[in-house]
Design a protein around this motif. Sequence first.
Motif, short mmCIF file in Angstrom:
data_model
loop_
_atom_site.label_atom_id
_atom_site.label_comp_id
_atom_site.label_asym_id
_atom_site.label_seq_id
_atom_site.Cartn_x
_atom_site.Cartn_y
_atom_site.Cartn_z
N ASP A 1 0.85 -1.20 -0.10
CA ASP A 1 0.10 0.13 -0.11
C ASP A 1 0.81 1.11 -0.04
O ASP A 1 0.53 2.27 -0.71
N ASN A 2 1.88 1.26 0.67
CA ASN A 2 2.80 2.34 0.67
C ASN A 2 4.25 2.12 1.17
O ASN A 2 4.34 1.12 1.75
N ILE A 3 5.20 2.73 0.59
CA ILE A 3 6.65 2.83 0.73
C ILE A 3 6.81 3.31 2.14
O ILE A 3 6.26 4.41 2.42
N ASP A 4 7.59 2.80 3.09
CA ASP A 4 7.83 2.99 4.46
C ASP A 4 9.04 3.86 4.06
O ASP A 4 10.25 3.50 4.11
N ILE A 5 9.02 5.20 4.16
CA ILE A 5 10.22 6.29 3.76
C ILE A 5 10.37 6.82 5.34
O ILE A 5 9.34 7.71 5.70
N PRO A 6 11.21 6.38 6.22
CA PRO A 6 11.50 6.95 7.33
C PRO A 6 11.78 8.42 7.37
O PRO A 6 12.35 9.12 6.47
N ASP A 7 11.66 9.02 8.67
CA ASP A 7 12.03 10.21 8.84
C ASP A 7 13.35 10.57 9.29
O ASP A 7 14.08 9.86 10.04
N VAL A 8 14.22 11.73 8.62
CA VAL A 8 15.39 11.99 9.24
C VAL A 8 15.33 12.40 10.97
O VAL A 8 14.34 12.92 11.09
N PRO A 9 16.13 12.05 11.77
CA PRO A 9 16.04 12.44 13.11
C PRO A 9 15.45 13.82 13.34
O PRO A 9 16.17 14.64 12.62
N LEU A 10 14.74 14.09 14.06
CA LEU A 10 13.79 15.39 14.33
C LEU A 10 14.70 16.52 14.37
O LEU A 10 14.72 17.62 13.61
N LEU A 11 15.77 16.63 15.31
CA LEU A 11 16.67 17.74 15.62
C LEU A 11 17.49 18.01 14.64
O LEU A 11 17.61 19.34 14.25
N LEU A 12 17.99 16.91 13.75
CA LEU A 12 18.68 17.23 12.75
C LEU A 12 18.15 18.05 11.48
O LEU A 12 18.28 18.74 10.76
N ALA A 13 16.89 17.31 11.17
CA ALA A 13 15.85 17.94 10.31
C ALA A 13 15.59 19.41 10.45
O ALA A 13 15.38 20.27 9.44
N GLN A 14 15.29 19.80 11.94
CA GLN A 14 14.86 20.98 12.30
C GLN A 14 15.98 21.90 11.77
O GLN A 14 15.87 22.91 11.22
#
Length: 1024
Positions: free
Chosen positions: A133-146
């Motif tokens: 149904d969907n490809i699981d694309i994880p998020d970059v670690p939150l603080l690094l992304a911000q």
Amino acid sequence: MKPLQVVFPSRADPESPIVDLDLHLPLLCFRPEKVLQILTCILTEQRIVFFSSDWALLTLMAECFVAYLHPLQWQHTFVPILSGQMLDFVMAPTSFLMGCHLDHFEEVRKEADGLVLIDIDHGSVTCSKSSDDNIDIPDVPLLLAQTFIQRVQSLQLHPDLHLAHLSASTDLNEGRARRRAWQQTLNCKIQHITLQLLVGIFREVKNHLNYEHRVFNSEEFLKTRAAGDQQFYKQVLDTYMFHSFLKARLNGRMDAFARMDLDTQSEEDRIDRMLISPRRPTVEKMASRKASPLHITHRRMVVSMPNLQDISLPELPPRNSSLRIMDTSNCRSSSPVLKVTPKSTYMFKIPDIHFPLESQCVQAYYTDFVTLLSKAMALLGPGDSLLLARYFYLRGLLHLMQGQLLSALLDFQNLYKTDIGIFPADLVKRTVESMSASERAQAERTPELRRLITEVFDKHGEAPKADDAVKNFELPKKHMQLNDFVKRVQESGIVKDAVIIHRLFDALTFGHEKQIDPETFRDFYTCWKETEAEAQEVSLPALLMEHLDKNECVYKLSSSVKTNRGVGKIAMTQKRLFLLTEGRPGYVEIATFRNIEEVKNSTVAFLLLRIPTLKIKTVAKKEVFEANLKSECDLWHLMVKEMWAGKQLADDHKDPQYVQQALTNVLLMDAVVGTLQSPSAIHAASKLAYFDNMKKKSPMAVPKTTSETLKHKINPSAGETAPQAIEVLLYTPGRLDPAEKVEDAHPKLWCALNEGKVVVFDASSWTVHQHCFKVGSSKVNCMVMAEHNQVWVGSEDSVIYIINVHSMSCNKQLTDHRSPVTGLAVHNGKKPSEIYSCSLDGTVIAWNVSTLRVISRFQLSYGDLLSISLHNDRIWCCTVHKILVVTPQGFVRQELKHPKDASFLAFQLLPEEQQLWAASTGVSELYMWSLKDLDQPPQKTYLQDCSEVTCMIRVKRQIWVGGRGLSQGKTRGKIYVMDVEKVTVEKELVAHLDTVRTLCSAEDRYVLSGAGQEEGKIAIWKVE
């Protein structure tokens, strides 16, 4: 033709790509959040397809995103443009990065499964239909992304806005130049931001690598990641890209990632690298946990650091978060983006090409080109060696095109003195192989080219080293003998020191066959990790955290016990014991290890039972602390006594490493008892009580004179599997240079270990400045500093290596000597400065420090030349059989022979006292000649209890002599401090467990001594 612009890769990162792209284009097409999502897709090696109605954008976007991830490299299929007839390529089952026209978007989305579809025109990222149904694309670690988003949003992406303040120009070339300069600056900023992101993501990977056995402990690394980041790291760690990244780390590649990691590490990280101990959260970390609302999701483990006692450590900068994100400005600036200035570009205008391109015209063109290059080279100053290297490279290529092979080789040989990093070894090898017999013979007759040819063919003759794959740590499945057990424990990251692991093997096999079964190893590993996890969860009262040092860590907790000061758990740090009371949260300090007077275990009566009790008596308190530890009593008795003995040794020897080693022993004891769980477990664990056993068997008091003179000890072999001999030490004073970073301006201690390894310490705090880099692979014989920005290193392989103290790189070599370089001496009185070097075959060469050219050279007929010194316009040469006074032209004016026909080892000149001191091999005597009349017999001084002299230096009005001799019935490394006026021994210092190999002076305030391989430490002594 327009001026030719030749751009070379960065010298700091030779494998960096040459970027001729507008790297800001993706930031115009996608929001920063989408850019991060696309980078995550590439890092996790998804099947990616770019779409656009503009064919040109497909390649530009794909190349930009790949450039963002340098030095990580895309390892799979890369086809930025697919035609309509090639659309079936997107059905491939493996990872790929491709591009299609936007007209095919719907067709691809419906027909292909599991694709990441990136629409450049609309700035969107979607997934095709998938069985999941969907490809699981994880998020970059939150603080690094911000942080990444904040930095990207602060960029000025529009050139017209950036250049609006400049006056209008009617010159088309000037307008182009402005635009080009703006683009170069912006590209540098974008590359810096993306590199900061990668460093933030992967910085702590190195803490879980075993370099000796090429093992990565992914399981332990994942345990240190926040719960919300687990999915991201699990997918990234399973990619070819990450595996290639690991291989580069294990191979010690100093690429852009390694350089930024080194440049942005905090002072705490530097100390951590020098003093390796089991990982536990410090009090400072615990306090930041409680203060941070992200404590639960951003929990980390850190490495503790010791108390350096009288060495005052600078205050460590506060961490922004447990993810170790550095201050975004790196220079206390409030701007979220670093001010990155692109490297200046040098323009060289090539000659005009004349047509027709006949042979005669082409040869004339090459001649004109060479003439222009030679003129440009003549105009360069001594500080332009990097540009000069590029000119040598180009001129060498032109000489090859002209068929002037000897001239080409001479130009390439000059790269050794200017920038060895761009030396074309393969091209030189092919050139030599293409030479005729007469040309080869002519080259062999030229000393520089003969050495060049030998170097190139010797290196290529070596068998290429296999690029070993990185192994993931796994628990053993077979029984292990000692050697295999040592390897397995080192791979696990628990302990690296082979000697300690040998003792651990004896403990675990106590009373059994000398082999470890897989179940025992698994139980031991589990006990160790459970204790480590328990320390992670310790919660300390706020009042206690204010009382403890910020770098203290809780290493061991007892179960809840009854004591004469309340009920609670006993906690152990590297400095003290305290009781965490139950009921009302609080604490009671039991003792610091320094103040313990006695430790014993006994029993107390309770009804019909005798309860095992631990008793601790301290110097400051009359009341004895008693704890009813029951079954834990014997273990705590062992542990406290080991820590007490380690602290006593640390104080006596001014060496905090003893506390670190005692901590390791204590934690291993705990794991052994937990593993064996048998009546003999305590006896087995006692095999690891090394310092307590040493204290019982052979207590050795440090002599009073030694204790008063010794200030501190440091260990350049920390983290290695065994100590390494210290070959040479060099102290360089601090120098405030606007071009340097603040930490680079500090004084430094350069320490040469075996096989050309050099470790650099910051001498203001005795922490590691540069962990380790190589100058060749042979023994280092001598080091000197030249003109505040160079360190010259003389090696056993007959090469002089020149280190740039600002960049900490070694890109220049002098190869004129034909035997081991044994001595270097600086002639500071002349401008420009001169350095004299000598080699074992008797050759002495004078160098111009600025140009690295030979000023003069001569060869002594005696050979066996050990060292040189400059005095009174004469070169004083110490050979094995004689000390010679020689003119700069090589004429011998005077000779000194040893009174007993022994072999000379070293000498020191004292011009103010008109004295020459000399030491000899195998003789425990020093000889002093008067410079007023060298023909007079020397005065002799006997060194008591000395069996060997190895080195000597002059400090103020003293001579410090290093060697070895007897102390309290045992052979030890010793230092004798000589009074030059009375010609007597002023002090006798018991310096090291092994022979004193080298001595150096630090501004005549301190003397530093280096020990042999048995101890491998550096002692710092106070000069009076």
